[in-house]
Design a protein around this motif. Structure first.
Motif, PDB file in Angstrom:
ATOM      1  N   LYS B 123       0.824  -1.203   0.000  1.00  0.00           N
ATOM      2  CA  LYS B 123       0.000   0.000   0.000  1.00  0.00           C
ATOM      3  C   LYS B 123       0.853   1.245   0.000  1.00  0.00           C
ATOM      4  CE  LYS B 123      -1.162  -0.285   4.864  1.00  0.00           C
ATOM      5  NZ  LYS B 123      -2.131  -1.103   5.576  1.00  0.00           N
ATOM      6  N   LYS B 124       0.369   2.201  -0.770  1.00  0.00           N
ATOM      7  CA  LYS B 124       1.038   3.495  -0.868  1.00  0.00           C
ATOM      8  C   LYS B 124       0.112   4.535  -0.269  1.00  0.00           C
ATOM      9  CE  LYS B 124       1.675   5.370  -4.985  1.00  0.00           C
ATOM     10  NZ  LYS B 124       2.264   5.537  -6.322  1.00  0.00           N
ATOM     11  N   GLU B 125       0.648   5.284   0.699  1.00  0.00           N
ATOM     12  CA  GLU B 125      -0.145   6.352   1.311  1.00  0.00           C
ATOM     13  C   GLU B 125       0.112   7.648   0.563  1.00  0.00           C
ATOM     14  OE1 GLU B 125      -0.284   5.167   6.036  1.00  0.00           O
ATOM     15  OE2 GLU B 125       1.533   6.109   5.274  1.00  0.00           O
ATOM     16  N   THR B 126      -0.967   8.357   0.256  1.00  0.00           N
ATOM     17  CA  THR B 126      -0.822   9.679  -0.346  1.00  0.00           C
ATOM     18  C   THR B 126      -1.139  10.727   0.712  1.00  0.00           C
ATOM     19  OG1 THR B 126      -1.430   8.856  -2.523  1.00  0.00           O
ATOM     20  CG2 THR B 126      -1.608  11.228  -2.173  1.00  0.00           C
ATOM     21  N   PHE B 127      -0.154  11.594   0.968  1.00  0.00           N
ATOM     22  CA  PHE B 127      -0.305  12.711   1.908  1.00  0.00           C
ATOM     23  C   PHE B 127      -0.497  13.990   1.099  1.00  0.00           C
ATOM     24  CE2 PHE B 127       2.540   9.591   3.968  1.00  0.00           C
ATOM     25  CZ  PHE B 127       1.821   9.331   5.126  1.00  0.00           C
ATOM     26  N   ASP B 129       1.606  16.267   0.906  1.00  0.00           N
ATOM     27  CA  ASP B 129       2.883  16.688   0.316  1.00  0.00           C
ATOM     28  C   ASP B 129       3.674  15.534  -0.314  1.00  0.00           C
ATOM     29  OD1 ASP B 129       3.458  15.321   2.615  1.00  0.00           O
ATOM     30  OD2 ASP B 129       4.874  16.787   3.413  1.00  0.00           O
ATOM     31  N   GLY B 130       3.019  14.422  -0.610  1.00  0.00           N
ATOM     32  CA  GLY B 130       3.767  13.353  -1.278  1.00  0.00           C
ATOM     33  C   GLY B 130       3.186  11.975  -1.035  1.00  0.00           C
ATOM     34  N   GLU B 131       3.939  10.968  -1.473  1.00  0.00           N
ATOM     35  CA  GLU B 131       3.468   9.581  -1.380  1.00  0.00           C
ATOM     36  C   GLU B 131       4.556   8.720  -0.743  1.00  0.00           C
ATOM     37  OE1 GLU B 131       0.943   9.324  -5.546  1.00  0.00           O
ATOM     38  OE2 GLU B 131       3.031   8.680  -5.526  1.00  0.00           O
ATOM     39  N   VAL B 132       4.126   7.691  -0.004  1.00  0.00           N
ATOM     40  CA  VAL B 132       5.070   6.781   0.649  1.00  0.00           C
ATOM     41  C   VAL B 132       4.591   5.348   0.542  1.00  0.00           C
ATOM     42  CG1 VAL B 132       6.066   6.084   2.877  1.00  0.00           C
ATOM     43  CG2 VAL B 132       5.897   8.505   2.324  1.00  0.00           C
ATOM     44  N   TRP B 133       5.472   4.431   0.120  1.00  0.00           N
ATOM     45  CA  TRP B 133       5.154   2.993   0.200  1.00  0.00           C
ATOM     46  C   TRP B 133       5.330   2.568   1.647  1.00  0.00           C
ATOM     47  CZ3 TRP B 133       2.707   0.450  -3.458  1.00  0.00           C
ATOM     48  CH2 TRP B 133       2.835   0.881  -4.787  1.00  0.00           C
ATOM     49  N   VAL B 134       4.277   2.077   2.241  1.00  0.00           N
ATOM     50  CA  VAL B 134       4.274   1.744   3.669  1.00  0.00           C
ATOM     51  C   VAL B 134       5.264   0.608   3.955  1.00  0.00           C
ATOM     52  CG1 VAL B 134       2.840   0.890   5.573  1.00  0.00           C
ATOM     53  CG2 VAL B 134       1.903   2.535   3.927  1.00  0.00           C
ATOM     54  N   ALA B 135       6.062   0.796   5.019  1.00  0.00           N
ATOM     55  CA  ALA B 135       6.990  -0.229   5.531  1.00  0.00           C
ATOM     56  C   ALA B 135       8.198  -0.495   4.636  1.00  0.00           C
ATOM     57  CB  ALA B 135       6.281  -1.544   5.827  1.00  0.00           C
ATOM     58  N   ALA B 136       8.357   0.265   3.554  1.00  0.00           N
ATOM     59  CA  ALA B 136       9.453  -0.034   2.617  1.00  0.00           C
ATOM     60  C   ALA B 136      10.824   0.186   3.243  1.00  0.00           C
ATOM     61  CB  ALA B 136       9.300   0.819   1.359  1.00  0.00           C
ATOM     62  N   HIS B 137      10.930   1.222   4.080  1.00  0.00           N
ATOM     63  CA  HIS B 137      12.236   1.550   4.648  1.00  0.00           C
ATOM     64  C   HIS B 137      12.255   1.303   6.153  1.00  0.00           C
ATOM     65  CE1 HIS B 137      12.407   3.845   0.815  1.00  0.00           C
ATOM     66  NE2 HIS B 137      13.602   3.307   0.821  1.00  0.00           N
ATOM     67  N   PRO B 138      13.444   1.010   6.714  1.00  0.00           N
ATOM     68  CA  PRO B 138      13.507   0.745   8.146  1.00  0.00           C
ATOM     69  C   PRO B 138      13.153   2.012   8.943  1.00  0.00           C
ATOM     70  CG  PRO B 138      15.681   0.402   7.104  1.00  0.00           C
ATOM     71  CD  PRO B 138      14.770   0.897   6.048  1.00  0.00           C
TER      72      PRO B 138
END
Lengths: 80, 138
Positions: B123-127, B129-138
């Motif tokens: 899942k990708k969250e859209t805020f 100010d941008g988008e983030v793939w959930v849990a992708a990074h530590p």
């Protein structure tokens, strides 16, 4: 040997395509593919984890790849 | 009996409930995941779910089979949605039917916890100010 490479989620953003074909030496393992991809796309190493699936099953690092395999890059999953 | 579906349209909780309903069932446990409006205080506008579809279905089937082997449950339904979801919409429904409630609670918890670890869905969250793939990074 030629393989199909699938990439999802952030891995697709990093490699730039969901579907591609790659050429690897015969006898290469998942681990060899991981090293090859990490040198081509160094940011893959920044991910919390990166698993591989071969023909829709999670694969061990030692799994030997074969001509025609469908290999998927599985970054950390986040369903539900 | 197991019912696994990966759907591109809105999920209907009643479909899962109907699947696990049967004369021998004495307790049904349903987990419904919903899209939350914030993550760590940051406003979320929408979520996008992507799946490696054949493998996601196979992994959800494994969860269903393991749940039936490990717990005394008879019927299990998992529906997961893909695509763009708005706040309050439902990405996942898990329904478990058992003769007795305790097994239904346990199997339902097992199913959602395992799904979050093994099923290739992202899942990708859209805020704002941008988008983030959930849990992708530590």
């Amino acid at each position: 040997m030629k393989l199909t490479l699938l990439a999802f989620g952030i891995a697709k953003d990093i490699t730039g395509s969901r579907f591609s074909e790659i050429e690897l030496p015969e006898g290469n393992t998942v681990s060899d593919l991981r090293k090859m991809l990490a040198s081509r796309y160094p940011v893959l190493k920044e991910l919390a984890a990166l698993r591989f699936a071969v023909n829709s099953e999670y694969a061990q690092e030692s799994a030997i790849l074969k001509e025609g395999d469908e290999v998927a890059l599985i970054p950390p999953v986040s369903g539900g | 009996m197991i019912d696994i579906q990966l759907l591109h349209e809105k999920l209907d909780v009643s479909h899962c409930l109907e699947f696990v309903s049967a004369p021998g069932i004495g307790g049904i446990n349903i987990f419904v995941g919903t899209v939350r409006n914030q993550t760590k205080g940051k406003r979320v506008l929408r979520l996008e779910f992507e799946a490696y579809e054949p493998m996601a279905i196979a992994e959800m089937e494994k969860i269903g089979r393991r749940a039936i082997e490990q717990f005394d449950v008879q019927r299990l339904s998992i529906h997961h949605r893909v695509g763009t979801l708005e706040i309050g919409e439902i990405p996942v429904v898990i329904a478990v039917g058992a003769a007795h409630r305790e097994a239904a609670f346990k199997a339902c918890q097992f199913a959602i916890d395992t799904l979050k670890e093994t099923v290739p869905i992202w899942k990708k969250e859209t805020f704002e100010d941008g988008e983030v793939w959930v849990a992708a990074h530590p």
